[in-house]
Scaffold this motif. Structure first.
Motif, mmCIF file in Angstrom:
data_model
loop_
_atom_site.group_PDB
_atom_site.id
_atom_site.type_symbol
_atom_site.label_atom_id
_atom_site.label_comp_id
_atom_site.label_asym_id
_atom_site.label_seq_id
_atom_site.Cartn_x
_atom_site.Cartn_y
_atom_site.Cartn_z
ATOM 1 N N PRO A 41 37.251 44.756 39.855
ATOM 2 C CA PRO A 41 36.137 43.830 39.610
ATOM 3 C C PRO A 41 35.569 43.954 38.200
ATOM 4 C CG PRO A 41 35.911 44.829 41.752
ATOM 5 C CD PRO A 41 37.049 45.539 41.081
ATOM 6 N N GLY A 42 35.411 42.834 37.541
ATOM 7 C CA GLY A 42 34.806 42.818 36.224
ATOM 8 C C GLY A 42 35.765 43.123 35.085
ATOM 9 N N LYS A 43 37.032 43.384 35.432
ATOM 10 C CA LYS A 43 38.006 43.698 34.390
ATOM 11 C C LYS A 43 39.142 42.679 34.388
ATOM 12 C CE LYS A 43 37.248 48.680 34.097
ATOM 13 N NZ LYS A 43 37.891 50.011 34.063
ATOM 14 N N ASP A 44 39.833 42.600 33.264
ATOM 15 C CA ASP A 44 40.981 41.709 33.172
ATOM 16 C C ASP A 44 42.126 42.239 34.029
ATOM 17 O OD1 ASP A 44 40.465 41.075 29.628
ATOM 18 O OD2 ASP A 44 39.661 40.053 31.411
ATOM 19 N N ARG A 45 42.984 41.318 34.428
ATOM 20 C CA ARG A 45 44.177 41.715 35.157
ATOM 21 C C ARG A 45 45.078 42.541 34.224
ATOM 22 N NH1 ARG A 45 46.594 37.322 39.198
ATOM 23 N NH2 ARG A 45 44.376 37.462 39.747
ATOM 24 N N GLU A 46 45.582 43.659 34.746
ATOM 25 C CA GLU A 46 46.321 44.626 33.940
ATOM 26 C C GLU A 46 47.778 44.685 34.378
ATOM 27 O OE1 GLU A 46 46.035 49.464 33.095
ATOM 28 O OE2 GLU A 46 45.356 48.611 34.992
ATOM 29 N N PHE A 47 48.682 44.680 33.411
ATOM 30 C CA PHE A 47 50.109 44.821 33.696
ATOM 31 C C PHE A 47 50.385 46.229 34.212
ATOM 32 C CE2 PHE A 47 54.589 44.207 33.197
ATOM 33 C CZ PHE A 47 55.084 45.415 32.754
ATOM 34 N N PRO A 104 47.989 38.433 27.007
ATOM 35 C CA PRO A 104 47.265 38.186 28.242
ATOM 36 C C PRO A 104 48.230 38.116 29.430
ATOM 37 C CG PRO A 104 47.486 36.150 27.016
ATOM 38 C CD PRO A 104 48.003 37.235 26.124
ATOM 39 N N PRO A 105 47.727 38.428 30.613
ATOM 40 C CA PRO A 105 48.595 38.426 31.789
ATOM 41 C C PRO A 105 49.000 37.020 32.179
ATOM 42 C CG PRO A 105 46.329 38.808 32.437
ATOM 43 C CD PRO A 105 46.341 38.807 30.941
ATOM 44 N N ARG A 106 50.288 36.730 32.060
ATOM 45 C CA ARG A 106 50.764 35.388 32.385
ATOM 46 C C ARG A 106 52.079 35.473 33.129
ATOM 47 N NH1 ARG A 106 49.675 32.505 26.562
ATOM 48 N NH2 ARG A 106 47.431 32.214 26.773
ATOM 49 N N ALA A 107 52.224 34.613 34.120
ATOM 50 C CA ALA A 107 53.466 34.479 34.868
ATOM 51 C C ALA A 107 53.472 33.086 35.461
ATOM 52 C CB ALA A 107 53.570 35.542 35.959
ATOM 53 N N ASP A 108 54.629 32.665 35.903
ATOM 54 C CA ASP A 108 54.718 31.331 36.471
ATOM 55 C C ASP A 108 54.130 31.285 37.880
ATOM 56 O OD1 ASP A 108 57.980 31.014 34.959
ATOM 57 O OD2 ASP A 108 56.037 30.348 34.216
ATOM 58 N N TYR A 109 54.263 32.378 38.607
ATOM 59 C CA TYR A 109 53.823 32.411 39.998
ATOM 60 C C TYR A 109 53.121 33.734 40.289
ATOM 61 C CZ TYR A 109 57.257 28.667 40.133
ATOM 62 O OH TYR A 109 57.975 27.529 39.865
ATOM 63 N N TRP A 110 52.148 33.666 41.182
ATOM 64 C CA TRP A 110 51.362 34.843 41.574
ATOM 65 C C TRP A 110 51.240 34.899 43.097
ATOM 66 C CZ3 TRP A 110 49.678 38.277 37.914
ATOM 67 C CH2 TRP A 110 49.676 37.841 36.592
ATOM 68 N N GLY A 111 51.222 36.124 43.603
ATOM 69 C CA GLY A 111 50.887 36.314 44.997
ATOM 70 C C GLY A 111 49.380 36.334 45.186
ATOM 71 N N GLN A 112 48.961 36.514 46.407
ATOM 72 C CA GLN A 112 47.530 36.473 46.725
ATOM 73 C C GLN A 112 46.841 37.826 46.498
ATOM 74 O OE1 GLN A 112 49.855 36.966 48.940
ATOM 75 N NE2 GLN A 112 49.071 38.612 50.248
ATOM 76 N N GLY A 113 47.612 38.868 46.326
ATOM 77 C CA GLY A 113 47.053 40.184 46.051
ATOM 78 C C GLY A 113 46.916 41.045 47.292
ATOM 79 N N THR A 114 47.013 42.347 47.102
ATOM 80 C CA THR A 114 46.819 43.295 48.187
ATOM 81 C C THR A 114 45.980 44.463 47.656
ATOM 82 O OG1 THR A 114 47.924 44.625 49.891
ATOM 83 C CG2 THR A 114 48.988 44.539 47.743
ATOM 84 N N GLN A 115 44.994 44.881 48.445
ATOM 85 C CA GLN A 115 44.065 45.912 48.001
ATOM 86 C C GLN A 115 44.676 47.298 48.166
ATOM 87 O OE1 GLN A 115 40.716 45.613 46.738
ATOM 88 N NE2 GLN A 115 41.027 47.802 46.345
ATOM 89 N N VAL A 116 44.559 48.080 47.103
ATOM 90 C CA VAL A 116 44.917 49.500 47.146
ATOM 91 C C VAL A 116 43.664 50.288 46.799
ATOM 92 C CG1 VAL A 116 46.235 51.331 46.028
ATOM 93 C CG2 VAL A 116 47.335 49.144 46.565
ATOM 94 N N THR A 117 43.271 51.178 47.700
ATOM 95 C CA THR A 117 42.092 51.998 47.482
ATOM 96 C C THR A 117 42.496 53.463 47.578
ATOM 97 O OG1 THR A 117 40.663 50.305 48.455
ATOM 98 C CG2 THR A 117 39.756 52.530 48.240
#
Length: 120
Positions: A41-47, A104-117
């Motif tokens: 949260p609050g940060k850019d998407r990171e490779f 910047p983080p770029r791709a043609d397609y993205w998934g919906q994401g999965t949380q890792v804690t």
């Protein structure tokens, strides 16, 4: 069009392991660079890591701990995460593209994401 669906996230203690999977459907899977990114949260998407015909390229912060692999017969890409740290906590996204940009983080397609804690 490519659809990406991640699975395998969850809660783990520091030092533990998790395995993320991404199932791809649609166009020819082998044509694409596959990658994992993460975001807090609050940060850019990171490779995090990518895999292509020429090999794999993990970011320095996960080298020796995370391994990206792909199974072209099953149209899946996997991120094995070992020795997890609290700072690895994030939503992890699978990405696919003929080109994938780290920043910047770029791709043609993205998934919906999965949380890792990762807990201390």
């Amino acid at each position: 069009q490519v659809q990406l669906v991640e699975s395998g996230g969850g809660l783990v203690q520091a030092g533990g392991s998790l395995r993320l999977s991404c199932a791809a459907s649609g166009r020819t899977f082998t044509d694409y660079i596959m990658a994992w990114f993460r975001q807090t949260p609050g940060k850019d998407r990171e490779f995090v890591a990518a895999i292509s015909r020429s090999g794999t390229s993990p970011v320095d912060s996960v080298k020796g701990r995370f391994t990206i692999s792909r199974d072209n017969a099953k149209n899946t890409v996997t991120l094995e995460m070992n020795s997890l740290k609290v700072e690895d906590t994030a939503v992890y996204y699978c990405a696919a593209g003929l080109r994938v940009s780290r920043s910047p983080p770029r791709a043609d397609y993205w998934g919906q994401g999965t949380q890792v804690t990762v807990s201390s």
